[in-house]
Motif scaffolding. Structure first.
Motif, PDB file in Angstrom:
ATOM      1  N   ARG A  85       0.936  -1.110  -0.096  1.00 19.00           N
ATOM      2  CA  ARG A  85      -0.082  -0.217   0.085  1.00 19.00           C
ATOM      3  C   ARG A  85       0.747   1.366   0.033  1.00 19.00           C
ATOM      4  O   ARG A  85       0.559   2.192  -0.635  1.00 19.00           O
ATOM      5  CB  ARG A  85      -0.917  -0.041   1.209  1.00 19.00           C
ATOM      6  N   HIS A  86       1.795   1.229   0.736  1.00 20.68           N
ATOM      7  CA  HIS A  86       2.809   2.413   0.866  1.00 20.68           C
ATOM      8  C   HIS A  86       3.638   2.457  -0.754  1.00 20.68           C
ATOM      9  O   HIS A  86       3.873   3.574  -1.061  1.00 20.68           O
ATOM     10  CB  HIS A  86       3.777   2.171   2.111  1.00 20.68           C
ATOM     11  N   ALA A 143       1.438   4.259  -2.925  1.00 19.71           N
ATOM     12  CA  ALA A 143       1.428   5.852  -3.016  1.00 19.71           C
ATOM     13  C   ALA A 143       2.836   6.439  -3.208  1.00 19.71           C
ATOM     14  O   ALA A 143       2.710   7.456  -3.905  1.00 19.71           O
ATOM     15  CB  ALA A 143       1.419   6.106  -1.397  1.00 19.71           C
ATOM     16  N   PHE A 144       3.975   5.669  -3.090  1.00 18.88           N
ATOM     17  CA  PHE A 144       5.296   6.195  -3.325  1.00 18.88           C
ATOM     18  C   PHE A 144       5.530   6.352  -4.906  1.00 18.88           C
ATOM     19  O   PHE A 144       6.002   7.170  -5.201  1.00 18.88           O
ATOM     20  CB  PHE A 144       6.397   5.333  -2.557  1.00 18.88           C
ATOM     21  N   GLU A 150       3.269   6.455  -7.261  1.00 14.27           N
ATOM     22  CA  GLU A 150       2.422   7.492  -7.797  1.00 14.27           C
ATOM     23  C   GLU A 150       2.855   9.041  -7.425  1.00 14.27           C
ATOM     24  O   GLU A 150       2.381   9.797  -8.016  1.00 14.27           O
ATOM     25  CB  GLU A 150       0.935   7.139  -7.078  1.00 14.27           C
ATOM     26  N   GLY A 151       3.652   8.994  -6.478  1.00 14.23           N
ATOM     27  CA  GLY A 151       4.182  10.510  -6.189  1.00 14.23           C
ATOM     28  C   GLY A 151       3.521  11.126  -5.062  1.00 14.23           C
ATOM     29  O   GLY A 151       3.685  12.265  -4.623  1.00 14.23           O
ATOM     30  N   ASP A 152       2.411  10.050  -4.331  1.00 18.92           N
ATOM     31  CA  ASP A 152       1.677  10.800  -3.167  1.00 18.92           C
ATOM     32  C   ASP A 152       2.521  10.971  -1.958  1.00 18.92           C
ATOM     33  O   ASP A 152       2.157  11.660  -1.164  1.00 18.92           O
ATOM     34  CB  ASP A 152       0.524   9.873  -3.176  1.00 18.92           C
ATOM     35  N   THR A 153       3.766  10.213  -1.898  1.00 16.52           N
ATOM     36  CA  THR A 153       4.489  10.435  -0.732  1.00 16.52           C
ATOM     37  C   THR A 153       5.967  10.358  -1.031  1.00 16.52           C
ATOM     38  O   THR A 153       6.147   9.704  -2.049  1.00 16.52           O
ATOM     39  CB  THR A 153       4.171   9.491   0.380  1.00 16.52           C
ATOM     40  N   ASP A 154       6.880  10.837  -0.659  1.00 22.32           N
ATOM     41  CA  ASP A 154       8.105  10.959  -0.586  1.00 22.32           C
ATOM     42  C   ASP A 154       8.789   9.919   0.547  1.00 22.32           C
ATOM     43  O   ASP A 154      10.088   9.896   0.641  1.00 22.32           O
ATOM     44  CB  ASP A 154       8.881  12.250  -0.762  1.00 22.32           C
ATOM     45  N   GLU A 155       7.974   9.611   1.375  1.00 25.65           N
ATOM     46  CA  GLU A 155       8.560   8.781   2.365  1.00 25.65           C
ATOM     47  C   GLU A 155       8.965   7.649   2.159  1.00 25.65           C
ATOM     48  O   GLU A 155       8.138   6.536   1.395  1.00 25.65           O
ATOM     49  CB  GLU A 155       7.329   8.735   3.539  1.00 25.65           C
TER      50      GLU A 155
END
Length: 81
Positions: free
Chosen positions: A68-69, A72-73, A75-80
């Motif tokens: 799941r993370h 998001a990573f 797709e660019g939804d998070t840089d974490e």
């Protein structure tokens, strides 16, 4: 009691590229508790042209949270990381 379990199998596709094969397996509680649902999921990718190396995980494994993370990573939804 039998339940439907969501499984993801990391495998190599027919072209040799890494891929995720998504499937459901039906397993009784005993089979699930003994981890037999992994073996059941690993039997399916070959039908779709996937091959080793393969590893399976279910919706409750830590890898599912990482997936799941990772989505998001990627797709660019998070840089974490």
């Amino acid at each position: 009691m039998t339940k439907s379990i969501r499984m993801a199998v990391l495998a190599t596709d027919a072209e040799g590229s890494p891929d995720l094969y998504l499937t459901f397996v039906e397993a009784a509680d005993l089979r699930y508790n003994e981890g037999q649902h992994y073996d059941m999921a690993l039997a399916h990718p070959e039908d779709g042209g996937y091959r080793a190396p393969v590893i399976a995980f279910d919706q409750n494994d830590g890898a599912a949270d990482v997936l799941r993370h990772a989505a998001a990573f990627m797709e660019g939804d998070t840089d974490e990381v």
